[in-house]
Design an enzyme around this catalytic site. Structure first.
Site, PDB file in Angstrom:
ATOM      1  N   ASN A 276     -81.655 -46.913 -12.357  1.00 49.77           N
ATOM      2  CA  ASN A 276     -80.486 -47.750 -10.710  1.00 49.77           C
ATOM      3  C   ASN A 276     -80.825 -47.365  -9.248  1.00 49.77           C
ATOM      4  OD1 ASN A 276     -78.074 -48.696  -9.195  1.00 49.77           O
ATOM      5  ND2 ASN A 276     -77.928 -49.210 -11.520  1.00 49.77           N
ATOM      6  N   SER A 277     -81.421 -48.233  -9.394  1.00 51.58           N
ATOM      7  CA  SER A 277     -81.691 -47.217  -7.709  1.00 51.58           C
ATOM      8  C   SER A 277     -81.008 -46.692  -6.894  1.00 51.58           C
ATOM      9  CB  SER A 277     -82.787 -47.642  -7.128  1.00 51.58           C
ATOM     10  OG  SER A 277     -82.806 -49.500  -7.173  1.00 51.58           O
ATOM     11  N   LYS A 278     -79.602 -47.670  -7.009  1.00 53.47           N
ATOM     12  CA  LYS A 278     -78.536 -47.461  -5.986  1.00 53.47           C
ATOM     13  C   LYS A 278     -78.023 -46.479  -5.639  1.00 53.47           C
ATOM     14  CE  LYS A 278     -79.830 -52.495  -6.017  1.00 53.47           C
ATOM     15  NZ  LYS A 278     -80.241 -53.012  -4.929  1.00 53.47           N
ATOM     16  N   ASN A 279     -77.958 -45.384  -6.312  1.00 51.54           N
ATOM     17  CA  ASN A 279     -76.528 -44.230  -5.996  1.00 51.54           C
ATOM     18  C   ASN A 279     -77.175 -43.286  -5.116  1.00 51.54           C
ATOM     19  OD1 ASN A 279     -75.175 -45.387  -7.380  1.00 51.54           O
ATOM     20  ND2 ASN A 279     -76.903 -45.507  -9.084  1.00 51.54           N
ATOM     21  N   TYR A 280     -78.561 -43.572  -3.783  1.00 49.65           N
ATOM     22  CA  TYR A 280     -78.314 -42.039  -3.446  1.00 49.65           C
ATOM     23  C   TYR A 280     -77.573 -41.515  -2.398  1.00 49.65           C
ATOM     24  CZ  TYR A 280     -83.193 -43.755  -4.976  1.00 49.65           C
ATOM     25  OH  TYR A 280     -83.923 -44.659  -6.199  1.00 49.65           O
TER      26      TYR A 280
END
Lengths: 328, 310
Positions: free
Chosen positions: A110-114
């Site tokens: 899930n790419s949204k937790n940078y």
């Protein structure tokens, strides 16, 4: 996070776990007439009910930490859970290298937790720069255009360093796929911002050559045309006066391959008072389908030809005709 | 003209199955399927898509507007007492119950989790269903929102921290615009940040240095427009805009319409319906929507409509 049906069956409900026997779960109160309610699974409801309980009790324990992990697997965008997890990590003084590994795992799915990444990265300091560059490289091997991964990679470079091999990495990606616009953007980023390269003006010459090579290989590729133009940002007169630019347009047109971008570049040059050679004019006229436009003004003729070879944007090219500066 | 007549009067819209789209949105309004639980934190955003979708389809009469208003207002964050105001918290709207906790006496971990994007959606929903926004207690909302603005002009979405990028600049601008009050942000600083996001190819990235992207470009251009830095119908008036490179932006945006008629979000990427809005919106704001090849776009969009058996 995708979990197999078997995993869900194997899950023991929290109400049956002895280590949680002392906690009374707190159900969600949604009000009398909730709008767009979600059909939560039992697993989701129960996990969140227990999370609410530990959150309200402000319990910063190992079991609470584990619970936040389960909640994150179900709803990785829930920043309240992440925030509480941070508090627990601090309270328990957990080894953040392990946490980085966990965050990496979540981010793969899930790419949204940078942002969470950054919190951990900032705590661990510059030692993890190469690890993070390696991690984003792995992501790009699956999805070379992952937008959030690219933002993260840029942040790592600027905050933690590691510029040494970045231009070479762009070379690699562009060799894999010359159409990868993210790689072209990253190239621009490196060329303009790397403390090791000397800046745009120093790099411009070799980068123009690079862009031209890419254009000649695939003239229908929008990216290197934009890149070439971008190398002359804020200095369009140098673009107009660089003979290589008019030259690559001519080469593409002579080859009679997809020429929309070449014609657009010619139009741009003409708009900035470039004086076209007869060779260029002839090459432009040669690519026009019949019936050939008869505008006596060359720039207007280029617009007319664009209307024919790029019909989806015909009304735009027609309008461009009206905004050409007066030619000599 | 009756709604049904409106939809049937244009032959190009005949294959647009309006009734089914309304039915679909009403189904979602009643209950979102389990896979949406991963989006729990953004439930208000999902509600916004449903409600604005019904509004566009002129079917808002099918929902209970009072219920919507009450539910949205119940998600507004209010301080428990004056002491919590000092901690720099943002008092906007929560996106769902999962960031909203009832007050209790423990204190320490109870953070108000209201979020800038949820606040934007909340106000947009309220406005759509006809609620008078002057009834909102906006002074604290706007004052606390200003604390989310960063020194470089960008916005954080929540006071506990989070990624800062153009999406939240847009949310802030839209919030100020809807509330008719610009005390919630420093427009000049926001403008500077936006300008720094324009890429070498004319589009805008989410943060300075990022690849130009349709969604980011919408956020940039819409924000500038709302804040008053872009004139109405820029192109038809041949006005010049000196803060951003408009001709390059225009060329980039139009180039995003691909041969299949749809819009891409980035160069050399596949087309997607959402970019018809993001990039289409940019072109509309610039007064350049007439350059969109409408029939090609409609053709693409109708291929994205679910097949229905008749």
């Amino acid at each position: 996070m995708n979990r197999g049906v078997e995993e869900e069956r194997a899950r023991i409900p929290m109400s049956q776990r002895p280590e949680w026997a002392d906690i009374r779960p707190v159900p969600q109160y949604d009000g009398p007439n909730p709008v767009v309610p979600i059909a939560y699974t039992d697993e989701f409801s129960e996990t969140m009910d227990y999370f609410r309980a530990v959150y309200l009790a402000d319990e910063r324990s190992p079991r609470a930490l584990q619970l936040t992990k389960e909640a994150i697997f179900l709803n990785s965008g829930n920043y309240t859970v992440w925030q509480f997890r941070r508090l627990i990590l601090d309270a328990l003084n957990v080894d953040l290298h392990e946490e980085l590994h966990f965050v990496d795992q979540i981010t793969k799915d899930n790419s949204k937790n940078y942002q969470i990444w950054r919190w951990v990265a900032e705590k661990l300091g510059t030692q993890i720069a190469s690890k993070e560059l390696e991690f984003t490289r792995e992501i790009f091997s699956q999805d070379a255009k992952n937008y959030h991964a690219w933002s993260h990679r840029q942040w790592v470079l600027q905050a933690l360093g590691g510029w040494e091999n970045e231009l070479a990495y762009c070379d690699e990606l562009l060799e894999d796929d010359i159409f990868n616009n993210s790689a072209w953007n990253q190239r621009y980023f490196v060329v303009t911002r790397s403390p090791l390269l000397g800046g745009l003006e120093v790099m411009r010459d070799s980068e123009v050559a690079f862009a031209i090579k890419a254009i000649l290989a695939k003239p229908e590729n929008e990216s290197p045309w934009r890149y070439l133009h971008g190398l002359y940002k804020n200095d369009v007169n140098s673009l107009v006066n660089d003979p290589r630019v008019a030259s690559v347009c001519l080469d593409v047109l002579l080859d009679k391959r997809d020429c929309v971008h070449a014609l657009n570049m010619v139009l741009d040059l003409l708009s900035h008072h470039h004086q076209p050679s007869n060779e260029l004019k002839d090459a432009v006229d040669a690519v026009s389908p019949d019936p050939k436009p008869s505008d006596s003004n060359f720039a207007e003729r280029v617009c007319s030809i664009l209307q024919l070879v790029d019909p989806i944007r015909a009304s735009y090219w027609r309008w461009r005709k009206t905004s050409i500066p007066a030619q000599d | 003209m009756e709604d049904q007549e409106y939809w049937e009067s244009d032959p190009e819209l005949l294959d647009f199955d309006r009734d089914r789209h309304i039915y679909y949105l009403l189904m979602m309004y009643q209950l979102l399927p389990s896979p949406y639980q991963g989006q729990e934190i953004n439930r208000l955003t999902l509600a916004y898509f449903v409600i604005s979708g019904l509004d566009i389809l002129r079917a808002l009469d099918r929902i209970d507007k009072e219920a919507v208003i009450n539910w949205v207002l119940s998600l507004q964050a209010h301080p428990r007492n004056d002491s919590t105001l000092e901690k720099g918290q943002f008092y906007g709207f929560h996106g769902s119950r999962s960031s909203q906790f009832q007050s209790n006496n423990n204190g320490a971990a109870i953070l108000n989790g209201s979020h800038l994007a949820s606040t934007y959606c909340a106000l947009a929903i309220l406005k759509t269903v006809g609620y008078d926004l002057s009834l909102i207690d906006s002074e604290l909302l706007l004052k606390s929102m200003k604390d989310l603005q960063q020194p470089d002009g960008c916005f954080m979405p929540i006071h506990t921290g989070g990624e800062t990028d153009l999406r939240f600049v847009f949310c802030a601008a839209a919030i100020c615009s809807m509330l008719g009050n610009w005390n919630g942000m420093d427009r000049e600083k926001a403008k500077e940040y936006i300008v720094n996001c324009q890429s070498y190819d004319g589009g805008f990235g989410l943060i300075p240095g990022s690849e130009s992207h349709g969604g980011a470009t919408y956020c940039a251009v819409a924000s500038l427009k709302l804040m008053g830095f872009i004139e109405e119908d820029l192109l038809s008036k041949k006005a010049s805009c000196h803060i951003i490179n408009v001709p390059l932006l225009l060329d980039w945006s139009l180039q995003k319409q691909a041969q299949d008629g749809g819009f891409q979000g980035r160069a050399n990427k596949p087309t997607d319906t959402c970019y018809a809005f993001w990039v289409g919106g940019v072109l509309r704001i610039l007064g350049a929507d007439t350059f969109i090849n409408e029939s090609a776009l409609r053709g693409f969009l109708s291929t994205c409509q679910s097949e229905t058996s008749n």
